[in-house]
Scaffold this active site. Sequence first.
Site, PDB file in Angstrom:
ATOM      1  N   LYS A 178      33.662  38.336  33.968  1.00 33.21           N
ATOM      2  CA  LYS A 178      33.111  39.297  33.004  1.00 33.21           C
ATOM      3  C   LYS A 178      31.958  40.116  33.604  1.00 33.21           C
ATOM      4  O   LYS A 178      31.757  41.267  33.215  1.00 33.21           O
ATOM      5  CB  LYS A 178      32.676  38.598  31.719  1.00 33.21           C
ATOM      6  CG  LYS A 178      31.385  37.785  31.811  1.00 33.21           C
ATOM      7  CD  LYS A 178      30.284  38.367  30.962  1.00 33.21           C
ATOM      8  CE  LYS A 178      28.971  37.655  31.007  1.00 33.21           C
ATOM      9  NZ  LYS A 178      28.619  36.679  31.971  1.00 33.21           N
ATOM     10  N   LYS A 185      27.108  37.378  39.342  1.00 30.25           N
ATOM     11  CA  LYS A 185      26.178  38.339  38.718  1.00 30.25           C
ATOM     12  C   LYS A 185      25.512  39.196  39.794  1.00 30.25           C
ATOM     13  O   LYS A 185      25.343  40.404  39.624  1.00 30.25           O
ATOM     14  CB  LYS A 185      25.098  37.608  37.911  1.00 30.25           C
ATOM     15  CG  LYS A 185      25.655  36.847  36.729  1.00 30.25           C
ATOM     16  CD  LYS A 185      24.540  36.240  35.906  1.00 30.25           C
ATOM     17  CE  LYS A 185      25.030  35.108  35.040  1.00 30.25           C
ATOM     18  NZ  LYS A 185      26.292  35.332  34.323  1.00 30.25           N
ATOM     19  N   LYS A 194      40.298  29.679  38.859  1.00 35.85           N
ATOM     20  CA  LYS A 194      39.567  29.653  37.594  1.00 35.85           C
ATOM     21  C   LYS A 194      40.220  28.686  36.597  1.00 35.85           C
ATOM     22  O   LYS A 194      41.337  28.929  36.148  1.00 35.85           O
ATOM     23  CB  LYS A 194      39.560  31.088  37.043  1.00 35.85           C
ATOM     24  CG  LYS A 194      38.824  31.263  35.771  1.00 35.85           C
ATOM     25  CD  LYS A 194      37.379  31.604  36.003  1.00 35.85           C
ATOM     26  CE  LYS A 194      36.630  31.579  34.686  1.00 35.85           C
ATOM     27  NZ  LYS A 194      35.203  31.457  34.840  1.00 35.85           N
ATOM     28  N   GLY A 199      27.527  33.624  28.126  1.00 31.83           N
ATOM     29  CA  GLY A 199      28.075  32.616  27.223  1.00 31.83           C
ATOM     30  C   GLY A 199      27.084  32.193  26.154  1.00 31.83           C
ATOM     31  O   GLY A 199      27.449  31.982  24.989  1.00 31.83           O
ATOM     32  N   ASN A 200      25.816  32.090  26.553  1.00 28.88           N
ATOM     33  CA  ASN A 200      24.766  31.626  25.652  1.00 28.88           C
ATOM     34  C   ASN A 200      24.550  32.509  24.427  1.00 28.88           C
ATOM     35  O   ASN A 200      24.084  32.054  23.398  1.00 28.88           O
ATOM     36  CB  ASN A 200      23.462  31.594  26.444  1.00 28.88           C
ATOM     37  CG  ASN A 200      22.814  30.245  26.329  1.00 28.88           C
ATOM     38  OD1 ASN A 200      23.488  29.232  26.447  1.00 28.88           O
ATOM     39  ND2 ASN A 200      21.533  30.243  26.064  1.00 28.88           N
TER      40      ASN A 200
END
Length: 315
Positions: free
Chosen positions: A217, A279, A131, A11-12
């Site tokens: 993602k 992740k 979500k 996102g960053n």
Amino acid sequence: MKKLAVVAFGGNALLKSGQKGTIDEQETNVYETCTHLLNLIKNDIDIVIGHGNGPQVGNVMLQHEAGEKTYGIPKQPVDVCVAETQGSIGYMIEQQLRNVLEKENLERDILTLVTQVVVDKEDPAFQNPTKPVGPFYTKEEADKMADGKNVVFHEDPRGRGWRRVVPSPKPERINNRKSIERLSRDGNIVVTVGGGGIPAFYVEPNKLQGIDAVIDKDLASSKLASEISADEFYILTDVPKVALNFNTPEEVQLDEITVADAKKYLEKGHFSEGSMAPKIRAAIQFVENGGEKCIITHSADLGKNNAGTHIVKNK
Ligand code: ADP
Ligand code: MG
């Protein structure tokens, strides 16, 4: 043979916390992240880029909502909103990366693909939507829209109201994976599986259809990396390394862990759900499917010696 890497932008890379999301902010952030990709490109590594879309898809849903209220333009389902963000974010990446490359006199074609990711309609996630997506509502508004089946609302834990929750099913297959592999091995930079991909499923044989869901993602990028036989998988985020006892006085930053270590730490709860845990799962999945290594790192460290945490095969 040249190496192929999948790089997932967090996102960053697009929007930093506290920013509103103006085009100037996003272009500056994307440009900066793209400068770090030079480290891979100059080492002659072919790359495929995946990216998140959390804040962007939330905004698109709000815009649809407001458009329906104000102008009577029918709002579109989640899958269509994800498709919109793949186009808009892909465009930003494509343009800024081109600017970065041209400054270095490097020539590459950069291609954005609007990508569907097939999920299984029997995925247990459909029984348990988790979500949060889109705008916040009052309880009364939420009750009116909820149908007890596909449209479900949960109260926001931070008290901001009620919000729609959608399932987060596992990515089963990335559509057009062969073309993605061919294009990238030919030296083109491909932007794909944005926002985890547009979730689609087979309602019946030969009938693919979009569905209100959001695919993680990191898991989608990992699946893609395996399907195109990438050598390396980079997950760019906003911390330099994965840590044990994260954010405590006992915090230890990890340089290299095996898949077995990763599983052990995951089980012990070192990685938060919704942020680091997916992740780590994505990293494990990639290495177990034959990938060489997964590197979770701050984008600014990409290419530096000892950058990030390497998740590698068991020794
Ligand atoms: P992205 O947008 O890159 O996916 P996330 O916020 O989803 O970013 O995930 C990165 C965040 O994970 C970090 O900013 C950090 O706060 C959090 N995190 C949770 N557990 C850990 C851990 N064990 N080590 C490092 N970071 C962690
Ligand atoms: Mg995330």
